[in-house]
Design an enzyme around this catalytic site. Structure first.
Site, mmCIF file in Angstrom:
data_model
loop_
_atom_site.group_PDB
_atom_site.id
_atom_site.type_symbol
_atom_site.label_atom_id
_atom_site.label_comp_id
_atom_site.label_asym_id
_atom_site.label_seq_id
_atom_site.Cartn_x
_atom_site.Cartn_y
_atom_site.Cartn_z
ATOM 1 N N LYS A 1 98.582 -25.729 11.229
ATOM 2 C CA LYS A 1 99.445 -26.311 10.192
ATOM 3 C C LYS A 1 98.992 -27.737 9.913
ATOM 4 C CE LYS A 1 104.274 -27.614 9.320
ATOM 5 N NZ LYS A 1 105.644 -27.664 9.889
ATOM 6 N N GLU B 1 108.612 -25.420 5.100
ATOM 7 C CA GLU B 1 107.406 -25.396 4.264
ATOM 8 C C GLU B 1 106.149 -25.027 5.027
ATOM 9 O OE1 GLU B 1 106.434 -28.531 6.705
ATOM 10 O OE2 GLU B 1 108.387 -28.074 5.863
ATOM 11 N N LYS C 1 114.972 -34.392 5.318
ATOM 12 C CA LYS C 1 115.347 -34.571 6.725
ATOM 13 C C LYS C 1 116.263 -35.790 6.827
ATOM 14 C CE LYS C 1 110.953 -32.639 8.348
ATOM 15 N NZ LYS C 1 111.440 -31.460 9.072
ATOM 16 N N ASP D 1 112.461 -27.352 3.541
ATOM 17 C CA ASP D 1 111.989 -27.921 4.805
ATOM 18 C C ASP D 1 111.380 -26.857 5.717
ATOM 19 O OD1 ASP D 1 111.464 -29.955 6.608
ATOM 20 O OD2 ASP D 1 113.409 -29.765 7.602
ATOM 21 N N ARG E 1 105.477 -22.717 7.184
ATOM 22 C CA ARG E 1 105.169 -21.285 7.166
ATOM 23 C C ARG E 1 104.618 -20.831 5.822
ATOM 24 N NH1 ARG E 1 111.160 -19.834 8.821
ATOM 25 N NH2 ARG E 1 110.758 -21.803 9.888
ATOM 26 N N ASP F 1 103.402 -33.576 11.856
ATOM 27 C CA ASP F 1 103.500 -32.209 11.376
ATOM 28 C C ASP F 1 102.132 -31.591 11.072
ATOM 29 O OD1 ASP F 1 105.412 -30.252 11.134
ATOM 30 O OD2 ASP F 1 105.712 -30.526 8.991
#
Length: 545
Positions: free
Chosen positions: A311, A398, A323, A396, A400, A336
């Protein structure tokens, strides 16, 4: 948009310092430790090595007793005064006179598994840094507990821990301390070409872990998804200073004998119908870059083709489902892209190790999840590159969506096995905490294979169920599926894995790893580089099998 994107790398006028990673030479020696010549002699001591319940502080362990006698009893006295019991994290350091070594250190340790041995190396690094030592030797008080072939592994793990313990990310500090340690001798763990090669291997893996750490540590105003020229960013020659696609390209160019890089821009991704990935990227001024490194061994046939997918969200605001609550930690959402950091860290290590017989595809769909009038909205329907449609009930969720198109792309490379890594769910942080990553796979064979690799690396993983009945809650009334579903947050890590499964060819062995809890150390306030070492060992297992 073009002007804004070009300016992004210099946002805040931040440019990283040119800081070289630790360069340490390791040597395995069968010599008499008491006469070793250097700055600091570090002795690894377990609780079993120390006499308990005795009326005096004298040692019973043969190595400690001999060393203590050589020092006139100073070592046992200091250990008693400082209540040193050999527990991990404890240490006693003495400056000595009239010896070949300048200092002696007792380091608390548990010398029975990879994680503890790495911790020993980190402790030695900490002591060496404090003493500003340029050379060190490491000896076990009870070397007999490590026998046979495990000595090779022990030496490599201690070496790796030492390098990682020395590493400190100072690229964004105005002042930093110099690392002095250059030479480390490992005494009593064997010697010769085989162990020398293993120590070299440890340095290669450590360099990959450090790359992974530094990528995650880099702020989102420096580490963007794409590429830019040296005119826009004069520091682009630094090891870790540029955008993610640029860093991946550097790895490929450095190890061009085995690695090639393909970077797809938004237009090419549109041609490949990557609607899920592009929908996530749509709100950002920094354009997406789909990154594909390919490792092919020099000479010989390829027995197995693998893909490792990470990712690559260089920043995740959450989109319109921003968030907003403190537990979401929006200020840390630079992490992330921790999955892609592990992927490229493994690519760097394998580019140096050069395993035969295996082809490896390293893939990351890099982008940012931001908010703008062009961005993805809750309720939108996006179409992935395999034709499946997704109703976005939470912007949020996102990661996946980006992984969906990346997994389809990986399958199209004709691979036999795929592993993806992602900081995917807060549910995983709740379930397994900061030290254990969750793994999901329909393949018992792949699970066993990967867990075997983790036993070598010392990283911790736990296999969780893929409960198919949960998929019923992920079905949409107007599209093929939802991207989160009404169960959230209950079972969120499981439903995320079930979502990803929809984009993997049934003929391909696949594993999903959720590293949301392990990517970052709140105690050390920095990235861990988690996943790199195990990925390398997994590839090596496939190379040799």
């Amino acid at each position: 948009m073009g002007d804004t994107a070009a300016a992004a790398p210099t946002l805040g006028l931040t440019r990283p310092n040119a800081v070289d990673p630790p360069q340490v030479t390791f040597a395995a020696k069968d010599v008499e430790f008491s006469g070793w010549n250097g700055d600091i002699l570090a002795v690894a001591v377990t609780e079993k090595d120390l006499q308990s319940g005795a009326p005096d502080p004298k040692f019973e362990n043969a190595v400690l007793k001999r060393l203590d006698g050589q020092l006139g009893g100073l070592l046992s006295t200091a250990a008693a005064e400082e209540d040193f019991t050999g527990k991990p994290g404890q240490s006693v350091v003495l400056r000595v006179q009239g010896q070949a070594f300048k200092r002696v250190a007792l380091i608390g340790s548990v010398a029975h598994n990879a994680g503890c041995l790495q911790g020993l190396g980190e402790s030695v690094a900490s002591v060496a840094k404090a003493a500003k030592a340029t050379s060190a030797a490491i000896v076990l008080a009870s070397p007999c507990v490590i026998q046979g072939e495990f000595k090779l592994h022990a030496a490599a793990t201690i070496a790796s821990g030492t390098v990682l313990g020395l590493h400190e990310d100072t690229r964004y500090k105005s002042e930093w301390k110099k690392v002095h340690l250059k030479q480390v001798d490992l005494i009593g763990l064997g010697s010769g070409p085989e162990v020398d090669q293993k120590l070299k291997h440890a340095n290669h893996v450590s360099s990959g872990v450090i790359l992974g750490r530094d990528l995650v540590n880099s702020p989102a105003n420096v580490l963007t998804p794409g590429q830019y020229s040296s005119q826009q960013y004069p520091c682009s020659s630094l090891t870790i200073s540029a955008a993610l696609a640029e860093e991946a390209s550097k790895i490929a160019s450095t190890y061009s004998d085995v690695l090639t890089a393909t970077i797809l821009d938004a237009e090419k991704c549109r041609e490949l119908k990557m609607g899920a990935y592009l929908a996530v990227a749509a709100a950002s001024a920094n354009p997406p870059h789909f990154i594909h490194l390919c490792y092919k061994p020099t000479g010989g046939s390829v027995k197995r083709k693998l893909a490792i997918v990470g990712k690559g969200l260089t920043f995740d605001s959450g989109g319109y489902n921003i968030k907003a609550v403190p537990v979401a930690r929006i200020e840390l959402m630079k992490w992330d892209m921790g999955g892609s950091a592990a992927v490229f860290g493994a690519a760097k290590a394998l580019g140096q190790i050069k395993p035969p017989g295996v082809e490896v595809h390293f893939i990351a769909a890099a982008c940012e999840n931001m908010i703008s009038g062009t961005g993805m909205r809750p309720g939108d329907i996006v179409t992935a590159s395999n034709g499946k449609t997704v109703e976005v009930d939470n912007t949020d969720a996102e990661g996946r969506l980006t992984l969906a198109d990346a997994l389809v792309y990986a399958c199209n490379q004709g691979v036999d096995k795929i592993i993806d890594l992602a900081t995917l769910t807060g549910a995983m942080r709740v379930a397994l905490g900061p030290s254990i990553a969750g793994i999901f796979t329909p393949s018992d064979e792949l699970a066993e294979e990967f867990v075997g690799a983790s036993e070598v690396s010392g990283e911790k993983f736990w296999r969780l169920p893929m409960e198919e009945s949960y998929w019923e809650d992920m079905k949409s009334g107007i599209a093929d599926m939802l991207n989160t579903g009404p169960m959230q947050p209950k079972g969120g890590a499981i439903t995320a894995a079930l979502f990803l499964k929809q984009f993997v060819d049934e003929k391909v062995q696949w594993m999903h790893i959720d590293i949301a809890g392990t990517v970052w150390s709140h105690k050390k306030r920095g990235a861990t580089g988690f996943g790199v070492a195990t990925l390398v060992e997994w590839v090596l297992k496939n190379s040799s099998s």
